[in-house]
Design an enzyme around this catalytic site. Structure first.
Site, PDB file in Angstrom:
ATOM      1  N   GLY A  80       0.496   4.216  -1.728  1.00  0.00           N
ATOM      2  CA  GLY A  80      -0.356   5.150  -1.416  1.00  0.00           C
ATOM      3  C   GLY A  80      -0.356   5.700  -0.031  1.00  0.00           C
ATOM      4  CG  ASP A  81      -2.683   3.925   2.650  1.00  0.00           C
ATOM      5  OD1 ASP A  81      -3.467   5.144   2.757  1.00  0.00           O
ATOM      6  OD2 ASP A  81      -3.404   2.975   2.442  1.00  0.00           O
ATOM      7  CB  VAL A  82       3.661   2.913   3.105  1.00  0.00           C
ATOM      8  CG1 VAL A  82       4.967   2.773   3.771  1.00  0.00           C
ATOM      9  CG2 VAL A  82       2.454   1.745   3.850  1.00  0.00           C
TER      10      VAL A  82
ATOM     11  N   GLY B 253       0.696  -1.200   0.130  1.00  0.00           N
ATOM     12  CA  GLY B 253       0.079   0.049   0.045  1.00  0.00           C
ATOM     13  C   GLY B 253       0.906   1.401   0.026  1.00  0.00           C
TER      14      GLY B 253
END
Length: 418
Positions: free
Chosen positions: A182-184, A180
């Site tokens: 796009g989050d990390v 992920g």
């Protein structure tokens, strides 16, 4: 279910973080701070962070209070469960803010304002406060966006930040990156921004607002697509497992899987040619420089593939490992078996409440020699530390019990009212 706590501390010991985050980006950010010694108080709704109910659950877990998702990004934190719609809960938060250094949240724009906990209100109470927000498209305080009200998850940030558009097997097949990111990636940049702001606060006495948009953070790590378009007018697209500017630099087949080889500089290319039994390629004008190999990339990649495809991954490890930039493509079983990760504590066992055996999560990659940080405690049960946190604010046991009975807080070990 008593938590096991290691006595080791980290470089951020003494830093207090009030964590209103949920899902992945915010919790990963605050976990980075907790791993290095910050006291992170995770403020959750009475039902808990929604990821407590996400799997996977260990088959021997008899209570399922949280699964692997929550365990992996909430270690080293303390949990305080509050109903923020109640005035008593808001008063608790304000008392926490008085002694806090950092607040982190990743709600949609306007949520904290509606709760009466906006940056402006909290900083008026504590001028030293660093307030960080992670949102899909940023916060109007640092820059307007027509998409400021758009909700976003990892896949949205990957798509609009550019990483998906340059990843995939061919030019017409964009592909989501597995982890992920796009989050990390926003999480890591937020942790950096928080510590930069804290450093300035220590010198000036004034906190500030830290804003990271998920799509901006992803774009920042896709910097190549920006300069390619600016310098050359190129619109970058997926290019499989090769590199447009370096050669050879990518993934190659073995008889039992795949390996990676990266030899863009001439000394490594010469070593690879020697190992392949093709020393003649070193002086061949088509392959003598990286620029020449890029111009003749199809033939360069064919020659390397011809060599790697004749050998197993272990045979290639024996021939190429330590000689050139090289690595086999690992799956989880390979990672668990590799001594490198064990010796560097990158696979860490922690308690899983309700489970008779420990579980493993990823360790701490940022290693400091004097204050190493590390995994000191498992992820918290819902409200597990509520009584201790409130007592630390000077709130007496009778008041805590009244609030528990009135459902202002949850303080039980199981997170459910008894």
């Amino acid at each position: 279910m008593a938590e096991m706590v290691s006595p080791s501390t980290g470089a951020l010991e003494g830093l207090r973080v009030i964590d209103f985050t949920q899902m992945l980006a915010g919790p990963f950010c605050t976990q980075m701070l907790a791993d290095h010694g910050a006291d992170v108080i995770k403020v959750e709704p009475l039902a808990g962070d929604g990821t407590r109910r996400f799997g996977p659950f260990h088959p021997e877990d008899s209570v399922r209070l949280f699964g692997g998702y929550f365990q992996s990004v909430n270690r080293n934190k303390r949990s305080l469960a509050l109903d923020l719609k109640m005035s008593a809960a808001r008063d608790i938060v304000l008392r926490l803010i008085d002694g806090a250094d950092v607040v982190v949240e990743n709600f949609r724009s306007g949520v904290m304002e509606r709760l009466g906990l906006s940056y402006e209100e909290l900083q008026a109470r504590n001028p030293r406060l660093v307030y960080a927000a992670i949102r899909g498209f940023g916060d109007p305080r640092t820059g307007e966006s027509p998409k400021v009200d758009w909700p976003a998850y990892d896949v949205v940030a990957q798509a609009m930040g550019g990483i998906m558009g340059v990843t995939g097997p061919d030019a017409t097949s964009p592909l989501k990156v597995g982890p992920g990111v796009g989050d990390v990636i926003p999480a890591m940049m937020s942790a950096f921004g928080i510590l930069a702001a804290v450093y300035r606060t220590q010198r000036t006495g004034h906190g500030q607002f830290v804003d990271v948009a998920m799509v901006d953070a992803v774009l920042a790590v896709c910097e190549r697509l920006v300069y390619q378009h600016s310098y050359l007018g190129v619109v970058a697209h997926p290019e499989g497992n090769a590199h447009p500017l370096l050669c050879p630099f990518g993934m190659f087949p073995a008889t039992d899987g795949h390996v990676t080889v990266a030899c863009p500089i001439e000394s490594f290319w010469a070593d690879l040619c020697r190992i392949m039994g093709r020393p003649d390629l070193v002086t061949d004008a088509r392959f003598a420089t990286n620029a020449a190999r890029v111009a003749n990339s199809a033939e360069t990649l064919r020659l390397v593939t011809e060599f790697t495809s004749r050998h197993s991954k272990q045979e290639l490890v024996a021939r190429l490992g330590g000689q050139i930039p090289f690595g086999p493509v690992y799956d989880a079983a390979d990672i668990f078996a590799d001594e490198h990760f064990r010796l560097r504590d990158m696979i860490v066992e922690v308690e899983q409440p309700g489970c008779p055996v420990p579980v493993a999560i990823a360790g701490v990659p940022v290693r400091l020699s004097a204050t190493p940080g590390g995994v000191r405690r498992r992820a918290p049960l819902l409200g597990e530390h509520g009584a201790a946190v409130l007592a630390g604010l000077g709130i007496d046991a009778g008041t805590i019990e009244r609030w528990r009975a009135a459902k202002v807080i949850v303080t039980t070990q199981t997170g459910a009212e008894e």
